[in-house]
Write a protein that holds these residues in place. Structure first.
Motif, mmCIF file in Angstrom:
data_model
loop_
_atom_site.group_PDB
_atom_site.id
_atom_site.type_symbol
_atom_site.label_atom_id
_atom_site.label_comp_id
_atom_site.label_asym_id
_atom_site.label_seq_id
_atom_site.Cartn_x
_atom_site.Cartn_y
_atom_site.Cartn_z
ATOM 1 N N THR A 235 0.902 -1.199 -0.152
ATOM 2 C CA THR A 235 -0.106 0.034 -0.126
ATOM 3 C C THR A 235 0.876 1.232 0.042
ATOM 4 O O THR A 235 0.305 2.345 0.003
ATOM 5 N N ARG A 236 2.091 1.166 0.175
ATOM 6 C CA ARG A 236 3.131 2.244 0.023
ATOM 7 C C ARG A 236 4.368 1.786 -0.498
ATOM 8 O O ARG A 236 4.652 0.409 -0.629
ATOM 9 N N PRO A 237 5.453 2.647 -0.749
ATOM 10 C CA PRO A 237 6.708 2.132 -1.358
ATOM 11 C C PRO A 237 7.396 1.312 -0.174
ATOM 12 O O PRO A 237 7.038 1.575 0.834
ATOM 13 N N ARG A 238 7.936 0.183 -0.676
ATOM 14 C CA ARG A 238 8.353 -0.694 0.157
ATOM 15 C C ARG A 238 9.526 0.149 1.236
ATOM 16 O O ARG A 238 10.072 1.023 0.777
ATOM 17 N N ARG B 260 12.641 3.397 1.044
ATOM 18 C CA ARG B 260 12.296 4.721 1.884
ATOM 19 C C ARG B 260 13.332 4.725 2.769
ATOM 20 O O ARG B 260 13.873 5.889 2.898
ATOM 21 N N ASP C 9 6.530 2.934 10.680
ATOM 22 C CA ASP C 9 6.839 2.458 9.327
ATOM 23 C C ASP C 9 7.747 1.131 9.543
ATOM 24 O O ASP C 9 7.820 0.519 8.537
ATOM 25 N N ARG D 90 4.920 10.534 11.269
ATOM 26 C CA ARG D 90 4.561 10.163 9.935
ATOM 27 C C ARG D 90 4.216 11.499 9.197
ATOM 28 O O ARG D 90 4.269 11.619 7.977
ATOM 29 N N ASP E 68 -2.500 -1.027 8.189
ATOM 30 C CA ASP E 68 -2.751 0.520 7.842
ATOM 31 C C ASP E 68 -4.094 0.739 8.593
ATOM 32 O O ASP E 68 -5.067 0.021 8.903
ATOM 33 N N THR F 291 1.964 -3.938 3.518
ATOM 34 C CA THR F 291 1.534 -2.507 3.555
ATOM 35 C C THR F 291 3.064 -1.620 3.353
ATOM 36 O O THR F 291 2.789 -0.649 3.457
ATOM 37 N N GLY F 292 4.101 -2.416 3.012
ATOM 38 C CA GLY F 292 5.100 -1.730 2.547
ATOM 39 C C GLY F 292 5.960 -1.149 3.870
ATOM 40 O O GLY F 292 6.725 -0.146 3.897
ATOM 41 N N ARG F 293 5.688 -2.038 5.001
ATOM 42 C CA ARG F 293 6.528 -1.557 6.179
ATOM 43 C C ARG F 293 7.676 -2.463 6.454
ATOM 44 O O ARG F 293 8.002 -3.450 5.656
#
Length: 306
Positions: A4-7, A11, A125, A89, A118, A148-150
């Motif tokens: 759901t977000r960049p890995r 990041r 993160d 965040r 999420d 979730t890209g966490r």
């Protein structure tokens, strides 16, 4: 499954490239609250944590609130932790929730839901987790983080003297427990980075990190104490092969300086996220002093890991 977000690994690599390899722990110990002239209650906790965040957000790669030091104040303390996670965040600074959760089955799934889903107020993160009920017990957290890209930071080689009795022990497969944990992380990261590289070839897909001087990192990292000396070599842990971030507590007030960082992480220095808590927090409560201390710690870590 598309996150759901960049890995997280990408990041974090970008944040370390932009701000240096420092994670500032938000550790509201009673002694630090007293040194700042704050009461040891939820109100003092809130002022301490949000002041620290104000000082370092947008200036360091990540912050790491220590969950236990919020939990000791009960439901009001947990509410402050939720506020800190949300505020972090909101600044765009990566938040690693240091809760060291580890259990089996539905209980581990519940922890994953609390810290990696999420919409959960406790989901930053990344999350620190314990693999010492067997690395397979981490599956719910690994799956939730990937979805979730966490990210996760898995305990591997910690600096407390008691840790060696478990982490250095030899498992039935002939590897040390720590080496088995590292191999598990390496396998997960290799698959993640291969998939990211494949996605790179698709039209319009974001490029995988690892170019233009940014180290490519997977999202399953390890916790490796900055004061463990030659423990990685003695236990057969190949830190470079992990290809994930290496969270290194113990920098600054806990004893690790440039020489220790360089020795412990030789061959994997580009993956190290040095963690400093009291070494920065002792400079408070003035925001400019905290910023100066964080900048100094970041510069020292960068020089040691260059």
């Amino acid at each position: 499954m598309t996150p759901t977000r960049p890995r997280f690994g990408a990041r974090l690599a970008a944040a370390m490239s932009a701000h240096g390899p420092l994670c500032v722990g938000i550790d509201p110990h009673p002694a630090l609250l007293a040194a700042w002239g704050l009461p040891d209650d939820a109100d003092g906790l809130r002022r301490f944590a949000l002041t620290t965040l104000e000082a370092v957000a947008g200036r360091v790669a990540a912050v790491k609130p220590q969950s236990a030091l919020f939990e000791r104040h009960g439901s009001r303390g947990v509410a402050v932790l939720e506020e800190v996670v949300a505020a972090g965040r909101g600044t765009g600074t990566l938040v690693v929730v240091d809760a060291k959760r580890g259990d089996i089955g539905s209980t581990m799934a519940a922890y994953a839901d609390a810290y990696l889903r999420d919409g959960s107020p406790l989901a930053g993160d990344a999350l620190t987790v314990s693999p010492f009920l067997g690395v397979g017990s981490l599956a719910p957290a690994v799956e939730a983080a990937a979805a979730t890209g966490r990210g996760l930071f898995v305990l591997a080689l910690t600096s407390n003297p008691e840790g060696a009795s478990v982490q250095h022990a030899v498992a039935p497969d002939g590897r040390s427990v720590a080496a088995g944990v590292a191999a598990y992380a390496a396998t997960r990261n290799a698959a993640e980075l291969a998939a990211a590289t494949a996605d790179d070839g698709r039209a319009g897909a974001p490029r995988v990190d690892g170019r233009d001087g940014v180290v490519a990192l997977g999202s399953v990292g390890l916790v490796v104490g900055a004061t463990v000396g030659d423990a990685a070599a003695r236990t057969g842990v190949d830190l470079a092969a992990v290809r994930g971030p290496l969270l290194a507590p113990g920098v600054g007030a806990q004893g690790a300086g440039p020489a220790e960082l360089a020795a412990v992480f030789a061959g994997a220095r580009g993956a190290v996220l040095a963690s400093s808590s009291r070494g920065v927090l002792a400079a408070g409560p003035a925001v400019p002093a905290l910023r100066e201390a964080a900048a100094r710690a970041a510069g020292e870590a960068a020089a040691a890991l260059a």
